[in-house]
Scaffold this active site. Structure first.
Site, short mmCIF file in Angstrom:
data_model
loop_
_atom_site.label_atom_id
_atom_site.label_comp_id
_atom_site.label_asym_id
_atom_site.label_seq_id
_atom_site.Cartn_x
_atom_site.Cartn_y
_atom_site.Cartn_z
N GLY A 29 0.82 -1.21 0.00
CA GLY A 29 0.00 0.00 0.00
C GLY A 29 0.85 1.25 0.00
O GLY A 29 2.01 1.23 -0.39
N GLY A 34 5.78 4.71 -8.43
CA GLY A 34 6.54 3.47 -8.63
C GLY A 34 5.61 2.28 -8.72
O GLY A 34 5.76 1.41 -9.60
N HIS A 35 4.61 2.23 -7.82
CA HIS A 35 3.62 1.15 -7.89
C HIS A 35 2.81 1.26 -9.18
O HIS A 35 2.47 0.25 -9.80
CB HIS A 35 2.66 1.22 -6.69
CG HIS A 35 3.33 1.00 -5.38
ND1 HIS A 35 3.49 2.01 -4.44
CD2 HIS A 35 3.87 -0.11 -4.81
CE1 HIS A 35 4.09 1.52 -3.38
NE2 HIS A 35 4.34 0.26 -3.57
N GLN A 59 8.03 -9.20 7.76
CA GLN A 59 9.26 -8.68 7.16
C GLN A 59 9.79 -7.44 7.88
O GLN A 59 10.72 -6.81 7.41
CB GLN A 59 9.06 -8.41 5.66
CG GLN A 59 8.12 -7.27 5.32
CD GLN A 59 7.84 -7.23 3.82
OE1 GLN A 59 7.11 -8.04 3.28
NE2 GLN A 59 8.43 -6.25 3.13
N GLN A 146 12.67 -2.46 -9.33
CA GLN A 146 14.13 -2.58 -9.29
C GLN A 146 14.74 -1.91 -8.05
O GLN A 146 15.82 -2.27 -7.62
CB GLN A 146 14.73 -1.96 -10.56
CG GLN A 146 16.23 -2.19 -10.68
CD GLN A 146 16.86 -1.28 -11.71
OE1 GLN A 146 16.34 -1.15 -12.82
NE2 GLN A 146 17.96 -0.65 -11.34
N ASP A 148 14.03 -2.27 -5.06
CA ASP A 148 14.27 -3.33 -4.07
C ASP A 148 14.96 -4.49 -4.79
O ASP A 148 14.40 -5.58 -4.95
CB ASP A 148 12.94 -3.77 -3.45
CG ASP A 148 12.29 -2.62 -2.68
OD1 ASP A 148 12.88 -2.14 -1.71
OD2 ASP A 148 11.21 -2.17 -3.10
O1 PAF Z 1 8.13 -4.53 -1.84
C1 PAF Z 1 7.15 -4.62 -1.07
O2 PAF Z 1 6.30 -3.74 -1.00
C2 PAF Z 1 7.02 -5.85 -0.17
O3 PAF Z 1 8.26 -6.30 0.25
C3 PAF Z 1 6.21 -6.98 -0.82
C4 PAF Z 1 6.89 -7.50 -2.08
C5 PAF Z 1 4.81 -6.48 -1.17
C6 PAF Z 1 6.08 -8.16 0.14
O4 PAF Z 1 5.42 -7.78 1.31
#
Ligand code: PAF
Length: 269
Positions: A29, A34-35, A59, A146, A148
């Site tokens: 979210g 970028g998204h 995470q 990219q 990440d």
């Molecule tokens: O890059 C992210 O936003 C998160 O690490 C992901 C891939 C949605 C996993 O929770």
């Protein structure tokens, strides 16, 4: 757009669409341009586009920003609708990690070092949630940024090792006009810190320039970062992944941790 909050709702919503290709854009979210680039790539290539919105607790380390991570579901759903998403999967933590959950995925080598040194267990959480999302959505393609880069490598390795048959697409980093990579965490920066943060992409550009001239990219990037004392580097390294050489960096500006990278050799298709 279907909004599915449970695994059963997601599966039921996707059932009639199984004849065509399915693309998945996993997100936490706080959607930004970028998204939107990931969603546009998925929309262009897939018959059905699924986006997940889930701030994955697994995470985040105990002293990280899970509690203050930006959340705005209404605005995220509006952005997904606008991007032409067919199904938004917005599960709760209890839906993804029900009582008794105890199965974790570790990508042994790529999931170690760099980000994992500062965020132990981070990639275990990422790999596990991505595998679960893949199992629920069963996508043909999955889209990652990219920015990440280590995450993209970890997920690609997991997909290959477990023969998941998913095409992992890595989409170029989207940057603001001043070069700062877009990130949901940029929202934490004060205006002053935001200006300071420009030193990170500048340092990576200096490293890439040094590399082109036959010099040491990491040394050049570290030297450039050292000129901005308000940026505290975490690591600046050249990672060699799958035929690629990538100059990767993480640094703190105030209390905000930023990551970025630039490809020196190779690249993602
Ligand atoms: O890059 C992210 O936003 C998160 O690490 C992901 C891939 C949605 C996993 O929770």
């Amino acid at each position: 757009m279907i909004v599915a909050r449970t695994v059963a709702e997601a599966r039921a919503g996707l059932e009639p669409r199984r004849g065509g290709s399915v693309g998945l854009v996993p997100t936490m979210g706080a959607l930004h341009a970028g998204h939107r680039a990931l969603l546009a790539a998925a929309r262009a290539e897939c018959d059905t586009v699924v986006a997940s919105v889930f701030v994955n607790p697994a995470q985040f380390g105990p002293n990280e920003d899970l509690d203050r991570y930006p959340r705005d579901e209404a605005s995220d759903l509006a952005a997904l609708e606008e991007a032409g998403v067919d199904l938004a999967f917005v599960p709760s933590a209890g839906e993804m990690y029900p009582p008794g959950f105890q199965t974790w995925v570790e990508v042994a080598e790529l999931g170690r070092g760099l980000e994992d040194d500062s965020r132990p267990g981070h990639f275990r959480g990422v790999a596990t949630v991505c595998l679960k999302l893949f199992a629920i959505v069963r996508p043909d393609r999955a889209y990652f940024g990219q920015k990440d880069a280590q995450q993209a490598e970890v997920v690609t390795r997991m997909v290959d090792d477990l023969a998941l048959g998913i095409d992992v697409r890595v989409v170029p980093t989207v940057r603001d006009e001043d070069g700062l990579a877009l990130s949901s965490r940029n929202a934490y920066l004060s205006p002053e810190e935001r200006r300071t943060a420009r030193a990170l992409p500048r340092a990576l550009a200096a490293g890439a320039e040094a590399h082109r001239e036959g010099g040491d990219p990491a040394a050049a990037a570290r030297a450039a970062l050292a000129a901005e004392p308000r940026v505290a580097p975490d690591y600046v390294e050249v990672a060699h992944w799958n035929g690629r050489a990538v100059l990767v960096a993480a640094a703190r500006v105030g209390s905000t941790r930023l990551i970025d990278n630039v490809v020196l050799e190779g690249g993602w298709e």
